[in-house]
Design an enzyme around this catalytic site. Structure first.
Site, PDB file in Angstrom:
ATOM      1  N   GLU A 219     -28.543  75.808  39.583  1.00  0.00           N
ATOM      2  CA  GLU A 219     -29.709  75.245  40.276  1.00  0.00           C
ATOM      3  C   GLU A 219     -29.667  73.715  40.281  1.00  0.00           C
ATOM      4  O   GLU A 219     -28.825  73.099  39.610  1.00  0.00           O
ATOM      5  CB  GLU A 219     -30.989  75.737  39.614  1.00  0.00           C
ATOM      6  CG  GLU A 219     -31.103  75.304  38.161  1.00  0.00           C
ATOM      7  CD  GLU A 219     -32.522  75.001  37.755  1.00  0.00           C
ATOM      8  OE1 GLU A 219     -33.182  74.224  38.476  1.00  0.00           O
ATOM      9  OE2 GLU A 219     -32.943  75.508  36.712  1.00  0.00           O
TER      10      GLU A 219
ATOM     11  N   LYS B 196     -38.920  78.553  28.827  1.00  0.00           N
ATOM     12  CA  LYS B 196     -39.100  77.284  28.113  1.00  0.00           C
ATOM     13  C   LYS B 196     -40.209  77.407  27.064  1.00  0.00           C
ATOM     14  O   LYS B 196     -41.249  78.003  27.319  1.00  0.00           O
ATOM     15  CB  LYS B 196     -39.436  76.181  29.111  1.00  0.00           C
ATOM     16  CG  LYS B 196     -38.247  75.809  29.985  1.00  0.00           C
ATOM     17  CD  LYS B 196     -38.543  74.532  30.743  1.00  0.00           C
ATOM     18  CE  LYS B 196     -37.894  74.515  32.092  1.00  0.00           C
ATOM     19  NZ  LYS B 196     -38.203  75.628  32.972  1.00  0.00           N
TER      20      LYS B 196
HETATM   21  N1  PSU Z   1     -34.241  74.698  33.023  1.00  0.00           N
HETATM   22  C1  PSU Z   1     -34.121  73.474  32.438  1.00  0.00           C
HETATM   23  N2  PSU Z   1     -34.813  72.434  33.005  1.00  0.00           N
HETATM   24  C2  PSU Z   1     -35.571  72.578  34.136  1.00  0.00           C
HETATM   25  C3  PSU Z   1     -35.668  73.871  34.758  1.00  0.00           C
HETATM   26  C4  PSU Z   1     -34.985  74.894  34.149  1.00  0.00           C
HETATM   27  O1  PSU Z   1     -33.444  73.336  31.418  1.00  0.00           O
HETATM   28  O2  PSU Z   1     -36.157  71.597  34.618  1.00  0.00           O
HETATM   29  C5  PSU Z   1     -36.508  74.040  36.015  1.00  0.00           C
HETATM   30  C6  PSU Z   1     -36.089  75.283  36.811  1.00  0.00           C
HETATM   31  O3  PSU Z   1     -35.783  74.856  38.139  1.00  0.00           O
HETATM   32  C7  PSU Z   1     -37.320  76.183  36.806  1.00  0.00           C
HETATM   33  C8  PSU Z   1     -38.412  75.152  36.766  1.00  0.00           C
HETATM   34  O4  PSU Z   1     -37.380  77.034  37.922  1.00  0.00           O
HETATM   35  O5  PSU Z   1     -37.911  74.248  35.773  1.00  0.00           O
HETATM   36  C9  PSU Z   1     -39.733  75.751  36.418  1.00  0.00           C
HETATM   37  O6  PSU Z   1     -40.736  75.071  37.096  1.00  0.00           O
HETATM   38  P1  PSU Z   1     -42.222  75.700  37.216  1.00  0.00           P
HETATM   39  O7  PSU Z   1     -42.664  75.889  35.784  1.00  0.00           O
HETATM   40  O8  PSU Z   1     -42.995  74.663  37.959  1.00  0.00           O
HETATM   41  O9  PSU Z   1     -42.078  76.993  37.956  1.00  0.00           O
END
Ligand code: PSU
Ligand code: MN
Length: 305
Positions: free
Chosen positions: A24, A158
């Site tokens: 990604e 996360k």
């Molecule tokens: N993994 C990481 N850092 C990130 C992400 C994933 O180590 O920044 C990103 C991914 O693109 C994931 C996003 O889809 O964070 C999640 O964002 P949200 O909580 O707004 O859906």
């Protein structure tokens, strides 16, 4: 026809039937500072090549879905200050208007599936935020895992999230959450979340076989492989807990909402750990890329087809 643009490396791999791993780009534009983001992206691609697969970093540029970025495009993306953070809802608008956009887990899964790529490595998926009972902030990544047939290798969700609620939603959506090589769910920067993972597998061949079996059963959606960060790189959960609580309080006080929440929290935790969270983040992404490459290799083994 979707506007797909393959890099020469990925195109050659597809013609030759070589294993490919999608990567990604939101982690590059919104997850890490420059220039570490660019270094990380290059290193992770090399990890995948060293493991016998071909990396395909995915991003939106010039009205095209780029499947694989050459060195110039990767460097351009890593330095684009106003790149959009694109999830399922945003992809079409960004493409139709020619914007530079980075794909989240959800959007990368969509693009990977369009390109015929079955395995994708990231850091950690989005999930149910703490306080979601008030904010309704639940990442579109969860819904995507329920509907798009890509196996996603992450270090769990996360740790800034509400992990029990995230597991509950994934169960409701019918997403297999598979801890790799341990019984418990890893927690991104830490190996242990204190929660039992719903499923456990111990080698890439089993993960590949389960991926294929879901297709044979006609089940839509992917698998979440939760791969613990290497022991030598982890930050213990007890050490991070108060910093996460503090970062979330700051986000609330500043009215940070929607797409901005996750980038804000990652950036604050980077500052509060004096950069240690970034070192751990890079280590876990590399570890996930290596496992994803082994899964991609197992998927291309003839007996599985
Ligand atoms: N993994 C990481 N850092 C990130 C992400 C994933 O180590 O920044 C990103 C991914 O693109 C994931 C996003 O889809 O964070 C999640 O964002 P949200 O909580 O707004 O859906
Ligand atoms: Mn959100």
């Amino acid at each position: 026809m979707p506007p797909l643009s393959f890099s020469p490396e990925v195109q050659a791999a597809q013609s030759a039937g070589q294993p490919i791993v999608a990567l990604e780009s939101t982690i590059i534009t919104h997850g890490m500072p420059y220039p570490q983001n660019l270094q990380m992206a290059q290193t992770v691609e090399d990890d995948i090549r060293a493991a016998g697969a071909v990396p395909a970093t995915i991003a939106i540029m010039d009205g095209n879905i780029h499947i694989g970025l050459d060195a110039a495009n990767l460097a351009r993306l890593a330095q684009t200050q106003d790149a959009l953070k694109l999830s399922r809802a945003d992809l079409a608008v960004a493409l139709a208007t020619g914007r530079v956009g980075a794909t989240t887990v959800a959007a990368t899964m969509i693009c990977a599936a369009l390109a015929g790529i079955e395995v994708f490595a990231t850091g950690g998926i989005g999930g149910v935020h703490r306080g979601a009972e008030h904010s309704f902030d639940i990442s579109a990544d969860l819904q995507e895992l329920a509907q798009t047939r890509v196996t996603v290798v992450a270090a769990g969700a996360k740790a800034i999230l509400d992990l029990p609620k995230t597991l509950e939603v994934l169960e409701t959506l019918g997403v297999p959450v598979i801890a790799y090589g341990q019984d418990s769910l890893p927690a991104f920067w830490s190996r242990e979340s204190g929660l039992k993972a719903p499923l456990r597998l111990d080698n890439p061949a089993q993960i590949a076989a389960s991926h294929r079996m879901r297709a044979r059963l006609g089940l839509p959606g992917g698998q979440l492989v939760a791969n613990p960060i290497p022991a030598e790189a982890e930050i213990p959960a007890e050490k991070l807990a108060p910093l996460i609580t503090r970062a979330i309080a700051e986000a609330d006080a500043q009215g940070i909402a929607a797409k901005d929440v996750t980038p804000f929290l990652l950036q604050r935790i980077y500052a509060l750990t004096d950069g240690a969270s970034l070192v751990a983040n890079i280590a876990l992404v590399r570890n996930n890329a290596r496992l994803a490459a082994r899964i991609a290799c197992a998927l291309s083994a003839p007996h599985l087809v």
